[in-house]
Design a protein around this motif. Structure first.
Motif, PDB file in Angstrom:
ATOM      1  N   VAL A  95      -3.160  -3.174   4.435  1.00 32.74           N
ATOM      2  CA  VAL A  95      -1.651  -2.785   4.433  1.00 32.74           C
ATOM      3  C   VAL A  95      -1.105  -3.219   3.182  1.00 32.74           C
ATOM      4  O   VAL A  95      -0.122  -3.000   2.675  1.00 32.74           O
ATOM      5  CB  VAL A  95      -1.094  -3.247   5.659  1.00 32.74           C
ATOM      6  CG1 VAL A  95       0.417  -3.074   5.839  1.00 32.74           C
ATOM      7  CG2 VAL A  95      -1.948  -2.893   7.055  1.00 32.74           C
ATOM      8  N   TYR A  96      -1.456  -4.763   2.836  1.00 30.63           N
ATOM      9  CA  TYR A  96      -0.806  -5.106   1.753  1.00 30.63           C
ATOM     10  C   TYR A  96      -1.890  -6.322   1.174  1.00 30.63           C
ATOM     11  O   TYR A  96      -2.906  -6.730   1.710  1.00 30.63           O
ATOM     12  CB  TYR A  96       0.542  -6.111   2.191  1.00 30.63           C
ATOM     13  CG  TYR A  96       0.534  -6.946   3.388  1.00 30.63           C
ATOM     14  CD1 TYR A  96       0.015  -8.298   2.995  1.00 30.63           C
ATOM     15  CD2 TYR A  96       1.300  -6.710   4.442  1.00 30.63           C
ATOM     16  CE1 TYR A  96       0.032  -9.023   4.273  1.00 30.63           C
ATOM     17  CE2 TYR A  96       1.110  -7.314   5.540  1.00 30.63           C
ATOM     18  CZ  TYR A  96       0.710  -8.849   5.329  1.00 30.63           C
ATOM     19  OH  TYR A  96       0.747  -9.460   6.418  1.00 30.63           O
ATOM     20  N   SER A 121      -5.588   1.047  -7.028  1.00 37.80           N
ATOM     21  CA  SER A 121      -4.422   1.567  -7.697  1.00 37.80           C
ATOM     22  C   SER A 121      -3.306   1.948  -6.634  1.00 37.80           C
ATOM     23  O   SER A 121      -2.063   2.067  -7.079  1.00 37.80           O
ATOM     24  CB  SER A 121      -4.994   2.956  -8.439  1.00 37.80           C
ATOM     25  OG  SER A 121      -5.530   3.777  -7.454  1.00 37.80           O
ATOM     26  N   TYR A 122      -3.526   2.258  -5.310  1.00 36.86           N
ATOM     27  CA  TYR A 122      -2.707   2.549  -4.494  1.00 36.86           C
ATOM     28  C   TYR A 122      -1.678   1.348  -4.105  1.00 36.86           C
ATOM     29  O   TYR A 122      -0.696   1.600  -3.312  1.00 36.86           O
ATOM     30  CB  TYR A 122      -3.127   3.203  -3.119  1.00 36.86           C
ATOM     31  CG  TYR A 122      -4.454   2.357  -2.372  1.00 36.86           C
ATOM     32  CD1 TYR A 122      -4.315   1.300  -1.727  1.00 36.86           C
ATOM     33  CD2 TYR A 122      -5.779   2.845  -2.694  1.00 36.86           C
ATOM     34  CE1 TYR A 122      -5.180   0.453  -1.272  1.00 36.86           C
ATOM     35  CE2 TYR A 122      -6.772   2.010  -1.940  1.00 36.86           C
ATOM     36  CZ  TYR A 122      -6.587   0.835  -1.528  1.00 36.86           C
ATOM     37  OH  TYR A 122      -7.527   0.141  -0.888  1.00 36.86           O
ATOM     38  N   MET A 123      -2.141   0.064  -4.639  1.00 34.32           N
ATOM     39  CA  MET A 123      -0.997  -0.961  -4.500  1.00 34.32           C
ATOM     40  C   MET A 123      -0.524  -1.279  -5.760  1.00 34.32           C
ATOM     41  O   MET A 123       0.283  -2.333  -5.613  1.00 34.32           O
ATOM     42  CB  MET A 123      -2.083  -2.195  -3.852  1.00 34.32           C
ATOM     43  CG  MET A 123      -2.397  -2.127  -2.288  1.00 34.32           C
ATOM     44  SD  MET A 123      -3.110  -3.829  -1.811  1.00 34.32           S
ATOM     45  CE  MET A 123      -3.618  -3.239  -0.197  1.00 34.32           C
ATOM     46  N   ASN A 145       0.749  -1.050  -0.048  1.00 35.68           N
ATOM     47  CA  ASN A 145      -0.100   0.072  -0.100  1.00 35.68           C
ATOM     48  C   ASN A 145       0.793   1.355   0.032  1.00 35.68           C
ATOM     49  O   ASN A 145       1.708   1.557   0.911  1.00 35.68           O
ATOM     50  CB  ASN A 145      -0.925  -0.190   1.268  1.00 35.68           C
ATOM     51  CG  ASN A 145      -1.882   1.147   1.311  1.00 35.68           C
ATOM     52  OD1 ASN A 145      -1.652   2.139   0.580  1.00 35.68           O
ATOM     53  ND2 ASN A 145      -3.269   0.884   1.760  1.00 35.68           N
ATOM     54  N   ALA A 146       0.760   2.055  -1.132  1.00 33.72           N
ATOM     55  CA  ALA A 146       1.802   3.024  -1.255  1.00 33.72           C
ATOM     56  C   ALA A 146       1.204   4.250  -0.154  1.00 33.72           C
ATOM     57  O   ALA A 146       1.959   5.308   0.024  1.00 33.72           O
ATOM     58  CB  ALA A 146       1.506   3.820  -2.648  1.00 33.72           C
ATOM     59  N   HIS A 147       0.190   4.236   0.637  1.00 37.57           N
ATOM     60  CA  HIS A 147      -0.206   5.253   1.527  1.00 37.57           C
ATOM     61  C   HIS A 147       0.584   5.066   3.084  1.00 37.57           C
ATOM     62  O   HIS A 147       0.905   5.864   3.468  1.00 37.57           O
ATOM     63  CB  HIS A 147      -1.798   5.229   2.085  1.00 37.57           C
ATOM     64  CG  HIS A 147      -2.630   5.600   0.558  1.00 37.57           C
ATOM     65  ND1 HIS A 147      -2.576   6.967   0.630  1.00 37.57           N
ATOM     66  CD2 HIS A 147      -3.235   4.986   0.002  1.00 37.57           C
ATOM     67  CE1 HIS A 147      -3.515   7.053  -0.308  1.00 37.57           C
ATOM     68  NE2 HIS A 147      -3.976   5.956  -0.892  1.00 37.57           N
ATOM     69  N   ALA A 148       0.999   3.776   2.980  1.00 39.88           N
ATOM     70  CA  ALA A 148       2.165   3.583   4.060  1.00 39.88           C
ATOM     71  C   ALA A 148       3.374   4.689   3.789  1.00 39.88           C
ATOM     72  O   ALA A 148       3.894   4.862   2.803  1.00 39.88           O
ATOM     73  CB  ALA A 148       2.697   2.099   4.142  1.00 39.88           C
TER      74      ALA A 148
END
Length: 294
Positions: free
Chosen positions: A182-183, A285-287, A95-98
């Motif tokens: 998270v993933y 998309s955020y992954m 997750n690119a938000h991490a």
């Protein structure tokens, strides 16, 4: 040296070093984002506690670096080979938000998977500690309890019970991370996957590899406990070196063990399992990894 050159090339790349892009309009905010931040903060706190319990406190008490402290150092360094999980295919979706600074997979020789995605630094680095030294400590307690309760219990049976307990525990823990976003596991073998075909699909061989990884550290720690010298199988023979070199030599040995065992117990079998999967799911998309950087 491999770790040093890979991280140095990544930082110096100018294109791969930086937060991974979020490519589209899929939302991840509100409660979801708050839960991710809670997991990140909790993971960092676990890292600090683990370093204190297994490295700092024993060192302050005995003024020497013990086996557990060496494992902590080795596990933290082994975290640098984490991109091997996506060496062939993007089979572990981040997750690119991490909080992330991208990935250094592009610095690995002959890597075939995408390289522009966000490895969650605040949560994945602590995992190397609590899935290694942390779970090994729990397994050791289980083995010792079995020995007290059943004198003469074979080591194979005691280790199997301990490892099986870790397998079940990891299956439950991973559900928290997956369902919190998270993933995700976009490529799995359906016959060995729970909730196959859903966004929450989970390959049970993930927990099998984690249990094997933890059991390797358990065997290392127990070998020191069970040997008259108090030395693990990695450290034995160090008496042939002069005293001033014994701690550095054994530290290098344990660091080598941590890296090799992580590769053998987890990354190599996982990378092999990423080939020819039959349960493929869409990920938000955020992954999704970004386009290759140049």
């Amino acid at each position: 040296m491999f770790v040093v050159q890979a991280l140095a090339r990544w930082v110096a790349s100018g294109t791969e070093f930086g937060p991974a892009p979020i490519l589209d309009s899929d939302t991840f905010d509100g409660v979801q984002l708050m839960l991710l931040r809670v997991i990140e903060v909790a993971s960092v706190l676990v890292l600090i506690a683990t370093v204190w319990v297994f490295l700092v406190r024993p060192y302050l008490a005995h003024r020497r670096l013990g086996l557990d402290g060496k494992i902590v150092i080795g596990s933290l360094l082994a975290a640098a080979i984490d991109p091997l999980i996506n060496y062939f295919h993007y089979t572990f979706a981040w997750n690119a938000h991490a909080w992330n600074l991208g990935s250094w997979l592009g610095s690995f020789p002959l890597a075939q998977g995408p390289t522009h995605y966000g490895e969650g630094l605040a949560w994945f680095i602590p995992q190397y500690l609590y899935l290694g030294i942390g779970l090994a400590s729990i397994e050791g307690r289980i083995i010792l309890a079995l020995r007290r309760r059943y004198p003469g219990v074979p080591d194979v049976r005691a280790f199997a019970v301990a490892s099986g307990s870790i397998f079940i525990a990891d299956c439950l823990l991973e559900q928290v991370f997956i369902r919190a976003g998270v993933y995700a596991f976009p490529r799995t073998w359906s016959a060995l996957t729970l909730f196959a075909g859903t966004p929450y699909q989970f390959p049970i061989y993930e927990s099998l590899f984690v249990a094997v990884y933890a059991t390797g550290f358990t065997a290392l720690r127990m070998s020191a406990l069970d040997h008259p010298s108090g030395l693990s199988f990695v450290e034995r023979g160090v008496e042939r070196w002069r005293p001033s070199l014994q701690t550095p030599i054994t530290l290098l040995g344990v660091i080598g063990f941590c890296a090799v065992w992580a590769a053998l117990a987890y990354f190599l079998p996982w990378s092999w399992m990423s080939n020819n999967p039959d349960s493929l799911i869409h990920i938000p998309s955020y992954m999704t990894p970004g386009p290759p950087s140049h």
